[in-house]
Scaffold this motif. Structure first.
Motif, PDB file in Angstrom:
ATOM      1  N   LYS A 106     -11.563   9.382  -4.103  1.00 56.29           N
ATOM      2  CA  LYS A 106      -9.305   8.781  -4.030  1.00 56.29           C
ATOM      3  C   LYS A 106      -9.097   8.242  -5.407  1.00 56.29           C
ATOM      4  N   MET A 107     -10.737   7.866  -5.795  1.00 54.66           N
ATOM      5  CA  MET A 107      -9.646   6.643  -7.285  1.00 54.66           C
ATOM      6  C   MET A 107      -9.528   7.688  -8.500  1.00 54.66           C
ATOM      7  N   ARG A 108     -10.472   9.063  -8.451  1.00 55.02           N
ATOM      8  CA  ARG A 108     -10.102  10.025 -10.021  1.00 55.02           C
ATOM      9  C   ARG A 108      -8.412  10.457  -9.290  1.00 55.02           C
ATOM     10  N   ILE A 109      -7.874  10.523  -8.018  1.00 52.90           N
ATOM     11  CA  ILE A 109      -6.750  11.314  -7.180  1.00 52.90           C
ATOM     12  C   ILE A 109      -5.653  10.314  -8.247  1.00 52.90           C
ATOM     13  N   ILE A 110      -5.982   8.996  -7.969  1.00 51.41           N
ATOM     14  CA  ILE A 110      -4.693   7.855  -8.562  1.00 51.41           C
ATOM     15  C   ILE A 110      -5.842   7.560 -10.127  1.00 51.41           C
ATOM     16  N   GLY A 111      -5.566   8.315 -10.367  1.00 51.88           N
ATOM     17  CA  GLY A 111      -6.470   8.126 -11.823  1.00 51.88           C
ATOM     18  C   GLY A 111      -6.653   7.147 -12.454  1.00 51.88           C
ATOM     19  N   LYS A 112      -7.489   6.058 -11.617  1.00 53.15           N
ATOM     20  CA  LYS A 112      -8.211   4.793 -11.347  1.00 53.15           C
ATOM     21  C   LYS A 112      -9.446   4.366 -11.121  1.00 53.15           C
ATOM     22  N   GLU A 113     -10.555   5.278 -11.252  1.00 50.34           N
ATOM     23  CA  GLU A 113     -12.000   5.563 -11.279  1.00 50.34           C
ATOM     24  C   GLU A 113     -13.044   4.232 -12.405  1.00 50.34           C
ATOM     25  N   ASP A 114     -11.804   3.321 -12.898  1.00 47.17           N
ATOM     26  CA  ASP A 114     -12.498   2.360 -14.221  1.00 47.17           C
ATOM     27  C   ASP A 114     -12.142   1.115 -13.025  1.00 47.17           C
ATOM     28  N   LEU A 115     -11.279   1.846 -11.941  1.00 44.77           N
ATOM     29  CA  LEU A 115     -11.602   0.767 -10.985  1.00 44.77           C
ATOM     30  C   LEU A 115     -12.200   0.664  -9.850  1.00 44.77           C
TER      31      LEU A 115
ATOM     32  N   LEU B 176       0.962  -0.999   0.147  1.00 46.41           N
ATOM     33  CA  LEU B 176      -0.426  -0.036   0.300  1.00 46.41           C
ATOM     34  C   LEU B 176       1.068   1.047  -0.041  1.00 46.41           C
ATOM     35  N   GLN B 177       0.869   1.859  -0.832  1.00 41.98           N
ATOM     36  CA  GLN B 177       1.207   3.194  -0.872  1.00 41.98           C
ATOM     37  C   GLN B 177       0.935   4.418   0.153  1.00 41.98           C
ATOM     38  N   ALA B 178       2.008   4.569   1.112  1.00 42.23           N
ATOM     39  CA  ALA B 178       0.947   6.031   2.547  1.00 42.23           C
ATOM     40  C   ALA B 178       1.503   6.816   1.073  1.00 42.23           C
ATOM     41  N   GLY B 179       0.578   7.795   1.706  1.00 43.84           N
ATOM     42  CA  GLY B 179      -0.400   9.294   0.788  1.00 43.84           C
ATOM     43  C   GLY B 179      -0.892   9.204   0.620  1.00 43.84           C
ATOM     44  N   SER B 180      -1.391   8.001  -0.528  1.00 47.58           N
ATOM     45  CA  SER B 180      -2.385   8.161  -0.906  1.00 47.58           C
ATOM     46  C   SER B 180      -3.620   7.548  -0.261  1.00 47.58           C
ATOM     47  N   PHE B 181      -2.836   6.132   0.503  1.00 51.70           N
ATOM     48  CA  PHE B 181      -4.092   5.159   0.926  1.00 51.70           C
ATOM     49  C   PHE B 181      -5.159   4.328   0.120  1.00 51.70           C
ATOM     50  N   VAL B 182      -5.100   4.499  -1.074  1.00 50.15           N
ATOM     51  CA  VAL B 182      -5.992   3.957  -1.571  1.00 50.15           C
ATOM     52  C   VAL B 182      -5.534   1.594  -1.376  1.00 50.15           C
ATOM     53  N   PRO B 183      -6.849   0.747  -1.700  1.00 52.67           N
ATOM     54  CA  PRO B 183      -6.372  -0.180  -1.432  1.00 52.67           C
ATOM     55  C   PRO B 183      -6.768  -1.233  -2.742  1.00 52.67           C
ATOM     56  N   GLU B 184      -6.078  -0.630  -3.861  1.00 50.31           N
ATOM     57  CA  GLU B 184      -5.414  -1.824  -4.705  1.00 50.31           C
ATOM     58  C   GLU B 184      -5.045  -2.954  -4.111  1.00 50.31           C
TER      59      GLU B 184
ATOM     60  N   VAL C 170     -14.988  -9.869   9.666  1.00 48.96           N
ATOM     61  CA  VAL C 170     -14.078  -9.155   8.231  1.00 48.96           C
ATOM     62  C   VAL C 170     -14.368  -8.445   8.400  1.00 48.96           C
ATOM     63  N   LEU C 171     -14.040  -6.817   8.160  1.00 50.79           N
ATOM     64  CA  LEU C 171     -14.216  -5.636   7.396  1.00 50.79           C
ATOM     65  C   LEU C 171     -13.819  -5.992   5.539  1.00 50.79           C
ATOM     66  N   ALA C 172     -13.950  -5.085   5.299  1.00 50.28           N
ATOM     67  CA  ALA C 172     -13.903  -5.445   3.834  1.00 50.28           C
ATOM     68  C   ALA C 172     -13.524  -3.670   3.725  1.00 50.28           C
ATOM     69  N   PHE C 173     -11.830  -4.516   2.749  1.00 47.50           N
ATOM     70  CA  PHE C 173     -10.878  -3.395   2.965  1.00 47.50           C
ATOM     71  C   PHE C 173     -11.528  -2.423   1.984  1.00 47.50           C
ATOM     72  N   THR C 174     -11.828  -1.745   2.303  1.00 43.94           N
ATOM     73  CA  THR C 174     -12.550  -0.711   0.990  1.00 43.94           C
ATOM     74  C   THR C 174     -12.748   0.558   1.223  1.00 43.94           C
ATOM     75  N   TYR C 175     -11.983   1.088   2.569  1.00 47.22           N
ATOM     76  CA  TYR C 175     -11.243   1.881   3.190  1.00 47.22           C
ATOM     77  C   TYR C 175     -10.324   2.907   2.262  1.00 47.22           C
ATOM     78  N   ASN C 176     -10.985   3.824   1.476  1.00 47.41           N
ATOM     79  CA  ASN C 176     -10.259   5.418   0.652  1.00 47.41           C
ATOM     80  C   ASN C 176     -10.999   4.680  -0.201  1.00 47.41           C
ATOM     81  N   ALA C 177     -11.674   3.515  -1.220  1.00 49.16           N
ATOM     82  CA  ALA C 177     -11.294   2.804  -2.408  1.00 49.16           C
ATOM     83  C   ALA C 177     -12.763   3.346  -2.986  1.00 49.16           C
ATOM     84  N   HIS C 178     -13.164   4.744  -2.717  1.00 44.60           N
ATOM     85  CA  HIS C 178     -14.210   5.793  -3.115  1.00 44.60           C
ATOM     86  C   HIS C 178     -14.087   7.535  -4.161  1.00 44.60           C
ATOM     87  N   ARG C 179     -15.185   7.503  -4.988  1.00 46.29           N
ATOM     88  CA  ARG C 179     -14.457   7.771  -6.162  1.00 46.29           C
ATOM     89  C   ARG C 179     -13.976   8.784  -5.966  1.00 46.29           C
TER      90      ARG C 179
END
Length: 326
Positions: free
Chosen positions: A50-59, A7-15, A39-48
């Protein structure tokens, strides 16, 4: 995940949910075996946003769905009782109490993530780390629209008040009265600076109360982990703060964490856990402090057979004599 290198510190997107699903399943399993009922699904910061910021809204949708599906697979592995699976939404970082357009966007972001939670069959949705009361209310409303139970927890920053002016205990009271199954606090604060607020929440809320601190030694002077100093650091840090990649010397040990868990339980906190930086061994200490024997309690510390500090009759006495010099 960041400490494990996925996981990349800073963006903290759970790719990691897409790129290394085997790793994510392993981490889910580690915490479940350490005593987590959820079991907590790891989707913290997996919102539109954050995905826009890393350029991966399609994911966005594949990431959310896969994180939940992996969580469900692991939950079924529990040998005695299938674990609960929680969907997860979180602070969006775009909420502006003075901007209706931002509120509408937040609501839309929550709605799509919660719809996937519903379709994937989660048991409840965990909405977490809200530092605006109104954003938490929007999250609760969208969860309720899907007919799912809601756990809503607030992140209280160093001002000791939510950013839109609400006291955290008042926010939790309102959220509980609006129908949240569980309300409380998570993240930002360690046990010492979260517990006083949990006690106030417990006094104001009739329903279930949650407490999930970070495992760091926050203080009255530095109530959150964002600005914790490390007086013993001898190297140049790339940031002005130890957060987020130089916090290791500032951990509570597992015994301190266990003492907090006992205190929280005695206070009447019902939903007890840990947040950023926690390890499975820490969570196991929390569970055992709450009188729960975990799957991995068989590996809990037992020093009787240690060559220096043990008490087993077969140990070598010359080693035991050396323990005070070691």
């Amino acid at each position: 995940m960041e400490r494990r290198g996925y996981l990349q510190a800073g963006s903290f997107v759970p790719e990691v949910a897409l790129e290394h699903p085997d790793v994510l399943k392993h981490v889910y399993r580690d915490f479940m075996n350490a005593g987590s009922d959820v079991v907590l699904a790891f989707t913290y910061n997996a919102h539109r946003e954050k995905m826009r910021i890393i350029g991966k809204e399609d994911l966005l949708e594949p990431l959310n769905r896969n994180a939940i599906r992996l969580a469900k697979e692991v939950a079924k592995e529990h040998p005695t009782e299938e674990a609960l699976v929680a969907g997860n939404i979180s602070n969006t970082n775009i909420f502006d109490p003075e901007d209706q357009a931002s509120k509408d966007k937040v609501r839309s972001m929550f709605a799509e993530m919660i719809s996937w939670c519903k379709e994937e069959g989660v048991d409840f949705v965990n909405g977490e780390t809200f530092y605006y009361h109104e954003e938490a209310v929007i999250a609760l409303e969208e969860i309720q629209k899907q007919g799912l139970p809601a756990v809503i927890t607030m992140g209280l920053m160093g001002e000791n008040i939510l950013r839109d002016g609400y006291q955290v205990e008042e926010s939790c009271r309102i959220l509980s009265e609006k129908g949240a199954l569980v309300v409380g606090m998570n993240c930002f604060r360690g046990p010492d600076t979260m517990q006083p607020y949990l006690e106030q929440i417990r006094e104001r809320v009739d329903g279930f109360v949650a407490g999930l601190p970070v495992p760091y030694r926050t203080t009255e002077e530095h109530p959150t982990f964002f600005n914790l100093p490390d007086g013993g650091c001898s190297c140049h840090l790339p940031l002005e703060t130890t957060f987020p990649t130089a916090l290791e010397p500032l951990y509570h040990n597992r015994y301190e964490i266990a003492e907090w868990a006992k205190q929280a339980k005695d206070t009447g906190v019902n939903y007890i856990g840990l947040c950023c930086g926690a390890s499975p061994a820490m969570l196991r200490a929390v569970a055992e402090a709450c009188d729960i024997e975990t799957i991995n309690s068989t590996y809990s510390p037992d020093m009787k057979k240690h060559f220096l500090f043990g008490t087993d009759d077969t140990l070598k006495q010359h080693n035991l004599n050396y323990r005070t010099k070691a």
